[in-house]
Design a protein around this motif. Sequence first.
Motif, short mmCIF file in Angstrom:
data_model
loop_
_atom_site.label_atom_id
_atom_site.label_comp_id
_atom_site.label_asym_id
_atom_site.label_seq_id
_atom_site.Cartn_x
_atom_site.Cartn_y
_atom_site.Cartn_z
N ASN A 122 0.83 -1.21 0.00
CA ASN A 122 0.00 0.00 0.00
C ASN A 122 0.86 1.26 0.00
O ASN A 122 1.77 1.42 0.80
CB ASN A 122 -0.92 0.00 1.23
N SER A 123 0.56 2.13 -0.95
CA SER A 123 1.08 3.49 -0.96
C SER A 123 -0.02 4.32 -1.60
O SER A 123 -1.19 3.90 -1.60
CB SER A 123 2.40 3.57 -1.74
N GLY A 124 0.31 5.45 -2.12
CA GLY A 124 -0.72 6.25 -2.78
C GLY A 124 -0.09 7.47 -3.41
O GLY A 124 0.94 7.97 -2.96
N GLU A 138 -6.54 10.83 -3.10
CA GLU A 138 -5.62 9.71 -3.31
C GLU A 138 -5.99 8.78 -4.46
O GLU A 138 -7.08 8.22 -4.50
CB GLU A 138 -5.52 8.86 -2.02
N GLN A 140 -4.98 5.27 -5.48
CA GLN A 140 -4.40 4.18 -4.69
C GLN A 140 -3.25 3.47 -5.41
O GLN A 140 -3.30 3.24 -6.62
CB GLN A 140 -5.50 3.17 -4.35
N ILE A 141 -2.25 3.12 -4.64
CA ILE A 141 -1.16 2.24 -5.08
C ILE A 141 -1.21 1.03 -4.17
O ILE A 141 -1.22 1.17 -2.94
CB ILE A 141 0.21 2.95 -5.00
N GLN A 238 2.56 8.39 -0.44
CA GLN A 238 2.18 7.86 0.87
C GLN A 238 3.15 6.79 1.37
O GLN A 238 3.48 5.86 0.66
CB GLN A 238 0.78 7.26 0.75
N HIS A 240 2.71 4.11 3.79
CA HIS A 240 1.52 3.56 4.43
C HIS A 240 1.83 2.86 5.74
O HIS A 240 0.99 2.75 6.63
CB HIS A 240 0.79 2.62 3.47
MG MG Z 1 -2.86 4.06 -0.05
#
Ligand code: MG
Length: 257
Positions: A122-124, A138, A140-141, A238, A240
Motif C-alpha cells: 500500500n502506498s498512494g 488519493e 491508490q497504489i 504515501q 503507508h
Molecule cells: Mg494508499
Amino acid sequence: MRKLFLLTVALTGGFFMANAQQTAKHEDTEFYEPVPPVVTPGKTNSEPPSDAIILFNGNNLNQWVTTDDNSKPAQWTVSGDYFTVKKGTGNIETKRKFKNYQLHMEWRIPANITGEGQARGNSGLFLASTGKGDSGYELQILDNYNNKTYVNGQAGSIYKQFIPLVNANKKPGEWQSYDVIWQEPTFNSDGTVNTPATVTVLFNGVLVQNHVTLKGETLYVGQPKYKAYSGGAPIKLQAHGDKSEPDSFRNIWIRDL
Ligand code: MG
C-alpha cells in the motif's frame, strides 16, 4: 403533371442548396491562431516531453520535502534510478504546488511482497496534498495482481470513490506506470465548491478512470468532502506503514496545463 411538379421542386431545391454552398466558404471554418506550441515527444511515452518539469530523474529528492514538516528534506532512500519509502519518515510531497496538470510516474511493488488486502504494498499518489498526513485526493497504489480487497480501494481506484474500469496490474517486482490528467477543484470565497475536481488515469497505459468528477477529498472513514484551498497543491506520496517491504518509485514528471 405530378412528375413535372416533383421535378420542378427537386431542381428548385438543388438551386437553393447550391446557392447556400456558394456563400459558405471553407476558410470560414479554418483558424490560424492561437498556434499550439511545439513540444518534442519522448521516444516512448514514458520519457518526459520537452516542456515537462522533472520531479525525479534518478539522482536525488531535491524536489521533495517531508509532508508533516516542509522544512525537512524528503528522507526516502535513493538508489539506482529509483527511490524507496523509508519507514518511519512519513509521507513526502513536492516543494512546488500544481494546479491543473499531466503527470507520469512509475512505481514498483517489491517482488517478495507479503501481506494481503490493503496491507500488500500500500502506498498512494495524492493528486493534491491539502495538508499533513493523508489529507488530499488519493489515487491508490497497491498490489492487486492477485490480491482481493474492496474494489474502490484497489490499485487504480480513486480511493473509496471510484472503482477502476479494469485491473491492469502487473506482477509484483515489475515497474508499473500511472499517467494522470488532473483538473483541480475551485472554490468560491465562502469556501463552497465552484467547480469540482476531475481526473483521468491511465494505469500501465490502460484507461482506468475516465474523467471522473470527484466527490471531495479522500477519507478513510465517512463520505468524501471538499475542503477549500487555493494556489495549487503539492503532489504527495504515501508511506503507508505496512509490515512488508516498501514500494519504489522512478521517472516522475509533470506538465502544467
Ligand atoms: Mg494508499
